[in-house]
Design a protein around this motif. Sequence first.
Motif, PDB file in Angstrom:
ATOM      1  N   ARG A 209       0.839  -1.200   0.000  1.00 29.85           N
ATOM      2  CA  ARG A 209       0.000   0.000   0.000  1.00 29.85           C
ATOM      3  C   ARG A 209       0.878   1.255   0.000  1.00 29.85           C
ATOM      4  N   HIS A 210       1.885   1.261   0.842  1.00 27.03           N
ATOM      5  CA  HIS A 210       2.769   2.428   0.932  1.00 27.03           C
ATOM      6  C   HIS A 210       3.491   2.675  -0.398  1.00 27.03           C
ATOM      7  N   VAL A 211       3.986   1.605  -1.014  1.00 31.08           N
ATOM      8  CA  VAL A 211       4.709   1.747  -2.278  1.00 31.08           C
ATOM      9  C   VAL A 211       3.789   2.276  -3.374  1.00 31.08           C
ATOM     10  N   VAL A 212       2.588   1.738  -3.456  1.00 26.73           N
ATOM     11  CA  VAL A 212       1.643   2.205  -4.478  1.00 26.73           C
ATOM     12  C   VAL A 212       1.308   3.677  -4.262  1.00 26.73           C
ATOM     13  N   GLU A 213       1.092   4.072  -3.013  1.00 27.08           N
ATOM     14  CA  GLU A 213       0.765   5.470  -2.715  1.00 27.08           C
ATOM     15  C   GLU A 213       1.896   6.417  -3.107  1.00 27.08           C
ATOM     16  N   THR A 214       3.110   6.090  -2.692  1.00 29.32           N
ATOM     17  CA  THR A 214       4.224   7.015  -2.891  1.00 29.32           C
ATOM     18  C   THR A 214       4.767   6.975  -4.304  1.00 29.32           C
ATOM     19  N   ARG A 215       4.735   5.808  -4.936  1.00 32.62           N
ATOM     20  CA  ARG A 215       5.408   5.658  -6.226  1.00 32.62           C
ATOM     21  C   ARG A 215       4.498   5.863  -7.436  1.00 32.62           C
ATOM     22  N   THR A 216       3.208   6.072  -7.204  1.00 31.33           N
ATOM     23  CA  THR A 216       2.354   6.523  -8.310  1.00 31.33           C
ATOM     24  C   THR A 216       2.147   8.035  -8.247  1.00 31.33           C
ATOM     25  N   ALA A 253      -2.117   9.218  -9.998  1.00 27.40           N
ATOM     26  CA  ALA A 253      -1.706   8.865  -8.643  1.00 27.40           C
ATOM     27  C   ALA A 253      -2.823   8.113  -7.924  1.00 27.40           C
ATOM     28  N   TRP A 254      -2.429   7.106  -7.129  1.00 23.67           N
ATOM     29  CA  TRP A 254      -3.368   6.365  -6.292  1.00 23.67           C
ATOM     30  C   TRP A 254      -3.469   7.092  -4.961  1.00 23.67           C
ATOM     31  N   THR A 255      -4.617   7.624  -4.660  1.00 23.52           N
ATOM     32  CA  THR A 255      -4.794   8.419  -3.447  1.00 23.52           C
ATOM     33  C   THR A 255      -5.827   7.764  -2.538  1.00 23.52           C
TER      34      THR A 255
END
Length: 261
Positions: A209-216, A253-255
């Motif tokens: 979850r953290h990677v998807v949030e920060t890296r998108t 971005a995934w928010t």
Amino acid sequence: MPTPVTPTVRIIGRPNLDREELHRYLAEIGGQDWTAHRPDYNDTQDLIEVAGRTCYRSFAAGLNPNVTRVRTDPDAYLGNIVEHRHGSVLEHAQYTFIIQNVSRVFTHEWVRHRQGVAISQESLRYVRLTELPFWYPEWAQNDPELLSRGQQILTALEDFQTWMADHFQLDRAGMPFHEKKAKTSFMRRFAPEGLATVLVWSANVRTLRHVVETRTDEGAEEEVRLVANQLGELMATEVPALFADYVIDDTGAWTTPHRKV
């Protein structure tokens, strides 16, 4: 001629819940009816729910005298975990991915995510380069002169790799492997950072979850964004209840209102 490639992400490992042992445990504590509302199993989501309910002994009302009501809908239960940021239970579920045809520019950034991950990368100390696969972003593909000049440089580097292999006689019968390794390690110094490589990468759901949030995020490097978006799409299909809070905005971005669960 160097081969154009596209980064791809595949799931090759996921949690496998031992249902028989779980049922024995539930029977011992009087929570055997917990599985009655689960006709379609999702091992990851059930594993996380088991971890969460164990903390409160909330598999059924009354098992814990302090708990008089329990949520029976698994999606609602997991949604509540995400909403209240009880991220520790998400760490029990580990996934393993093959991240293929990504550059070493990508891997230099990706390996900064160390918490809750395991990484194995193709080693050019041992793997001899016979070609230089390379990813071009779409805007670069639409620039003919840039593409032509880039291909010329890559072709020259590729030819040099072939020349060095012949010059060092790496295919000579009886050459000691330690000597092959030393020469191969030297040859990688003439490979560009944009060279495509492959990772085996494992991470738990909290980290994912953290990677998807920060890296998108719009400010992330574009190849990194491309991979992180694929990761998010895979996980949203794999464990929808644990990624249902995300919205993809106009920038890609995934928010979520529940960041850093």
